[in-house]
Design a protein around this motif. Structure first.
Motif, PDB file in Angstrom:
ATOM      1  N   VAL A 196       0.833  -1.207   0.000  1.00  0.00           N
ATOM      2  CA  VAL A 196       0.000   0.000   0.000  1.00  0.00           C
ATOM      3  C   VAL A 196       0.864   1.252   0.000  1.00  0.00           C
ATOM      4  O   VAL A 196       0.646   2.191  -0.786  1.00  0.00           O
ATOM      5  N   GLY A 197       1.873   1.277   0.879  1.00  0.00           N
ATOM      6  CA  GLY A 197       2.705   2.477   0.998  1.00  0.00           C
ATOM      7  C   GLY A 197       3.497   2.772  -0.261  1.00  0.00           C
ATOM      8  O   GLY A 197       3.525   3.926  -0.740  1.00  0.00           O
ATOM      9  N   MET A 198       4.142   1.757  -0.815  1.00  0.00           N
ATOM     10  CA  MET A 198       4.940   1.971  -2.017  1.00  0.00           C
ATOM     11  C   MET A 198       4.075   2.355  -3.206  1.00  0.00           C
ATOM     12  O   MET A 198       4.472   3.159  -4.054  1.00  0.00           O
ATOM     13  N   LEU A 199       2.887   1.786  -3.281  1.00  0.00           N
ATOM     14  CA  LEU A 199       1.989   2.143  -4.381  1.00  0.00           C
ATOM     15  C   LEU A 199       1.585   3.613  -4.305  1.00  0.00           C
ATOM     16  O   LEU A 199       1.543   4.320  -5.335  1.00  0.00           O
ATOM     17  N   ALA A 200       1.333   4.100  -3.089  1.00  0.00           N
ATOM     18  CA  ALA A 200       0.981   5.506  -2.931  1.00  0.00           C
ATOM     19  C   ALA A 200       2.144   6.415  -3.339  1.00  0.00           C
ATOM     20  O   ALA A 200       1.960   7.426  -4.030  1.00  0.00           O
ATOM     21  N   VAL A 201       3.357   6.057  -2.915  1.00  0.00           N
ATOM     22  CA  VAL A 201       4.535   6.851  -3.270  1.00  0.00           C
ATOM     23  C   VAL A 201       4.775   6.820  -4.776  1.00  0.00           C
ATOM     24  O   VAL A 201       5.130   7.838  -5.391  1.00  0.00           O
ATOM     25  N   MET A 202       4.586   5.644  -5.398  1.00  0.00           N
ATOM     26  CA  MET A 202       4.804   5.536  -6.838  1.00  0.00           C
ATOM     27  C   MET A 202       3.827   6.408  -7.613  1.00  0.00           C
ATOM     28  O   MET A 202       4.196   7.027  -8.622  1.00  0.00           O
ATOM     29  N   PHE A 203       2.585   6.481  -7.189  1.00  0.00           N
ATOM     30  CA  PHE A 203       1.625   7.378  -7.849  1.00  0.00           C
ATOM     31  C   PHE A 203       2.039   8.833  -7.655  1.00  0.00           C
ATOM     32  O   PHE A 203       1.806   9.678  -8.532  1.00  0.00           O
ATOM     33  N   TRP A 204       2.647   9.133  -6.523  1.00  0.00           N
ATOM     34  CA  TRP A 204       3.114  10.506  -6.284  1.00  0.00           C
ATOM     35  C   TRP A 204       4.287  10.857  -7.192  1.00  0.00           C
ATOM     36  O   TRP A 204       4.391  11.967  -7.704  1.00  0.00           O
ATOM     37  N   VAL A 205       5.169   9.863  -7.423  1.00  0.00           N
ATOM     38  CA  VAL A 205       6.328  10.110  -8.281  1.00  0.00           C
ATOM     39  C   VAL A 205       5.916  10.127  -9.743  1.00  0.00           C
ATOM     40  O   VAL A 205       6.268  11.053 -10.496  1.00  0.00           O
ATOM     41  N   SER A 206       5.175   9.104 -10.197  1.00  0.00           N
ATOM     42  CA  SER A 206       4.751   9.038 -11.600  1.00  0.00           C
ATOM     43  C   SER A 206       3.547   8.135 -11.705  1.00  0.00           C
ATOM     44  O   SER A 206       3.653   6.923 -11.519  1.00  0.00           O
ATOM     45  N   TRP A 207       2.404   8.714 -12.038  1.00  0.00           N
ATOM     46  CA  TRP A 207       1.188   7.912 -12.106  1.00  0.00           C
ATOM     47  C   TRP A 207       1.239   6.922 -13.264  1.00  0.00           C
ATOM     48  O   TRP A 207       0.677   5.831 -13.193  1.00  0.00           O
ATOM     49  N   LEU A 208       1.951   7.283 -14.349  1.00  0.00           N
ATOM     50  CA  LEU A 208       2.034   6.386 -15.492  1.00  0.00           C
ATOM     51  C   LEU A 208       2.827   5.117 -15.138  1.00  0.00           C
ATOM     52  O   LEU A 208       2.396   3.996 -15.438  1.00  0.00           O
ATOM     53  N   LEU A 209       3.992   5.301 -14.522  1.00  0.00           N
ATOM     54  CA  LEU A 209       4.786   4.142 -14.115  1.00  0.00           C
ATOM     55  C   LEU A 209       4.072   3.318 -13.043  1.00  0.00           C
ATOM     56  O   LEU A 209       4.213   2.087 -12.996  1.00  0.00           O
ATOM     57  N   ALA A 210       3.308   3.991 -12.183  1.00  0.00           N
ATOM     58  CA  ALA A 210       2.553   3.267 -11.157  1.00  0.00           C
ATOM     59  C   ALA A 210       1.495   2.369 -11.788  1.00  0.00           C
ATOM     60  O   ALA A 210       1.268   1.236 -11.336  1.00  0.00           O
ATOM     61  N   LEU A 211       0.843   2.852 -12.831  1.00  0.00           N
ATOM     62  CA  LEU A 211      -0.146   2.020 -13.516  1.00  0.00           C
ATOM     63  C   LEU A 211       0.512   0.809 -14.168  1.00  0.00           C
ATOM     64  O   LEU A 211      -0.056  -0.296 -14.172  1.00  0.00           O
ATOM     65  N   ILE A 212       1.724   1.021 -14.709  1.00  0.00           N
ATOM     66  CA  ILE A 212       2.441  -0.117 -15.305  1.00  0.00           C
ATOM     67  C   ILE A 212       2.779  -1.148 -14.231  1.00  0.00           C
ATOM     68  O   ILE A 212       2.663  -2.366 -14.447  1.00  0.00           O
ATOM     69  N   ALA A 213       3.210  -0.669 -13.056  1.00  0.00           N
ATOM     70  CA  ALA A 213       3.528  -1.592 -11.959  1.00  0.00           C
ATOM     71  C   ALA A 213       2.313  -2.371 -11.508  1.00  0.00           C
ATOM     72  O   ALA A 213       2.420  -3.526 -11.051  1.00  0.00           O
ATOM     73  N   LEU A 214       1.129  -1.748 -11.620  1.00  0.00           N
ATOM     74  CA  LEU A 214      -0.097  -2.415 -11.185  1.00  0.00           C
ATOM     75  C   LEU A 214      -0.501  -3.569 -12.098  1.00  0.00           C
ATOM     76  O   LEU A 214      -1.305  -4.412 -11.700  1.00  0.00           O
ATOM     77  N   VAL A 215       0.063  -3.601 -13.318  1.00  0.00           N
ATOM     78  CA  VAL A 215      -0.332  -4.639 -14.260  1.00  0.00           C
ATOM     79  C   VAL A 215      -0.022  -6.037 -13.696  1.00  0.00           C
ATOM     80  O   VAL A 215      -0.784  -6.980 -13.870  1.00  0.00           O
TER      81      VAL A 215
END
Length: 643
Positions: A196-215
């Protein structure tokens, strides 16, 4: 219409175990707090390192420009020279034209990152310590519950269960559950919070890369779910076979001498090999299922890393993200995907722990003996007087229309009537399986009768507590039992406050003092259930008889007490038991009819019923079942004809 029956659903093993663990609320709150701090500090580390990288990159590029030029001016110059990509990259990092790397700022960033990681490590240590404390407290509580349960289950439970399997539940399964709890509590909180924590930080850094990580997240969850569903039955079989194998080993060790005598080593080895192979197959399947998750999770993690590296590089080239930001995001993605690998790896241990927990809960859910009466027994006809103590108990025992059966479809005792007068000795004889020991077990309330009642001085024993009833009855069993301790401790087992003089007097009365004094340490010699110190089976029986001498009870039960002693010792014990029975109501179960000729009443049992009863001379005069038993024991075989 009759009302619908109300059914209660037993909670699943997971929920039940969760309730047990949930009792340690304060520790769990501390575990959660340190877990949150660990995740937060771990998330701050990559950001600080990324900032340090940007400072180094900005300083390296800033030296290429003349001092006095503004940052915006330097970027515009690069664009004018046709270096648009480099201008976009430079626009994302802090730099001062004409100045190199600010090692002071970089050093401060690195120092801050070091302190952050040290603090995160300290939180991890405290979290692991709390997880260990919680798991051990849960284990301590479960061990207490199991120990208490063992004393509440009826005797028939142990008649149905193999002792080795029960021991495996109390030892192996509890230990395995403790290891699983420690691992899950110590590492489940951080991975869960990290996702949960890393996902929130990743969206803060780059929402596009966060969506890729969610795949890859749904695929990871699917892998874990498949493992959990398939591994649970495999682990259940593993620990069931472990209990069965332990039961076989315990039986073979206990009967090792007979195993040798009857030449059954090969058969025992074959049985062991079969059980060992079943355990091996179950373990391999369980471990293979849980082990296959690690390669799958590593593949998904690497796939996630490649996608982020490619797209991140494109964003850096487009000026949408700094190099340090991509570096931090790569670390975040690793920290984001790593918990899935942890969870997949822990799923095997967790399923193994749940399988063990289920076996422990099965023991805790075993049917218990009927609860004791709420009120203590009162004297017959006392009109509500206080409870009777051992000192004023006469010991008149009455069996009134008693019926009992071990299995509902197989009657054993039906409408039995028997009276034992105070101070009298009642001998119970009969063929094997006639119900002799069962009669005594009913008196001791090892089993509960199906119909009728048993009274002592007119008081139904069902209204007494078991402890109160048994404290009034001394007992010597056919199989002598000694615990690990000194001979003095074993003799004083039924009377812990006994003095050494009392112990010696009891041993002397039981004719055990002579052989005890020949031992190296006398009454301080250590013995156990197997004897030890060269104590034979007959000598162990003498010690149990001495134990009965020491207990001052108004009633006595001797269940084949002389079966393991020689003829001379038997005669000595007969004299001692005669003194022991003086003034006590005694029940004596015997196969050797020579030991009960002086009994006040001899009861002959056959097929759960009393065939006849009376004194020795009366029964011989009737020429019935007792006379036939007596003749069978003492008739001499005719001399063989010599041809």
């Amino acid at each position: 219409m009759s009302p619908r029956p109300v059914t209660t659903r037993r909670p699943t093993t997971t929920r039940r175990l969760g309730r047990v663990v949930g009792r340690e609320r304060r520790m769990l709150v501390g575990l959660l707090v340190f877990g949150l701090l660990n995740v937060a500090l771990t998330a701050a580390g990559p950001w600080l390192l990324g900032r340090a990288t940007d400072l180094v990159l900005g300083g390296a590029l800033g030296r290429r420009f003349q001092a006095g030029t503004t940052a915006d001016g330097a970027i515009e110059r690069l664009r004018a020279e046709g270096h648009g990509t480099l201008a976009d990259v430079l626009g994302t990092v802090p730099f001062t034209p004409g100045h190199g790397v600010d090692f002071g700022a970089v050093g401060r960033m690195l120092l801050a990152a070091t302190l952050v990681y040290v603090a995160a490590g300290l939180c991890g240590v405290l979290q692991a310590w709390l997880a260990n404390v919680v798991s051990q407290r849960v284990l301590e509580r479960l061990r207490d519950e199991v120990e208490d349960k063992i004393h509440r289950v009826p005797l028939e439970y142990f008649d149905r269960q193999r002792r080795g399997d029960v021991l495996s539940r109390v030892t192996n399964d509890l230990d395995n559950l403790g290891q699983a709890l420690q691992l899950v509590l110590g590492q489940f909180v951080v991975p869960g919070l990290s996702i949960v924590g890393m996902l929130a930080v990743m969206f803060w850094v780059s929402w596009l890369l966060a969506l890729i990580a969610l795949v890859t997240a749904p695929l990871s969850v699917l892998v874990v779910a498949l493992v959990v569903r398939r591994a649970q039955p495999a682990y259940a079989r593993q620990w069931r076979h472990t209990g069965e194998l332990n039961g076989h080993i315990e039986e073979m060790f206990a009967g090792h001498a007979l195993l040798k005598v009857f030449g059954q080593e090969q058969a025992a080895s074959e049985t062991f090999a079969e059980g060992n192979e079943q355990l091996s197959r179950a373990t391999v399947r369980a471990q293979s299922l849980s082990g296959a998750t690690q390669p799958a999770m590593m593949f998904l993690s690497n796939l996630n890393y490649v996608l982020i590296a490619v797209v991140g590089g494109m964003q850096v080239a487009a000026g949408a993200l700094t190099v340090g930001g991509v570096q931090a995001f790569v670390q975040y993605s690793r920290q984001y995907s790593q918990p899935f690998s942890y969870l997949a790896g822990m799923s095997g241990m967790a399923q193994s722990g749940l399988a063990s927990a289920e076996r422990v809960f099965e023991l805790l859910d075993a049917p218990e003996q009927a609860p004791d009466a709420a009120e203590p027994p009162r004297g017959a006809g006392s009109g509500g007087a206080g409870p009777r103590g051992a000192s004023d108990m006469l010991g008149r025992v009455t069996f009134e229309n008693v019926s009992f059966r071990y299995r509902p479809d197989r009657p054993l005792i039906e409408d039995l009537q028997l009276v034992a007068e105070p101070g009298h000795t009642v001998a119970i004889v009969g063929s094997t399986g006639a119900g002799k020991t069962t009669l005594v077990n009913l008196l001791m309330r090892f089993y509960e009768i199906d119909a009728g009642r048993i009274t002592i001085d007119g008081v139904d024993i069902a209204t007494m507590t078991r402890g109160e009833l048994r404290s009034r009855i001394g007992m010597v069993l056919q199989d002598p039992w000694l615990f690990q301790g000194t001979i003095a401790d074993n003799i004083a087992y039924g009377r812990p406050g006994a003095t050494r003089a009392d112990i010696v007097a009891a041993a002397t009365a039981a004719h055990a003092d002579r052989f005890v004094r020949t031992l190296p340490d006398g009454y301080d010699t250590l013995v156990d259930d197997d004897g030890g110190a060269g104590v034979s089976a007959g000598e162990r029986q003498l010690l149990t008889i001495a134990r009965a001498f020491l207990t001052e009870t108004p009633m006595l039960v001797l269940d084949e007490a002389t079966s393991s002693v020689d003829t001379r010792t038997e005669l000595l014990i007969q004299r001692a038991s005669a003194r022991l029975r003086e003034g006590r109501t005694a029940f004596v179960i015997a196969h050797r009819l020579s030991t009960i000729r002086d009994a006040d009443t001899i009861v002959v049992m056959a097929d759960g019923a009393i065939a006849e009863q009376g004194t020795h001379d009366e029964l011989l005069g009737r020429d019935g079942a007792y006379a036939r038993l007596y003749a069978a024991q003492f008739a001499r075989a005719p001399a063989a004809e010599v041809t």
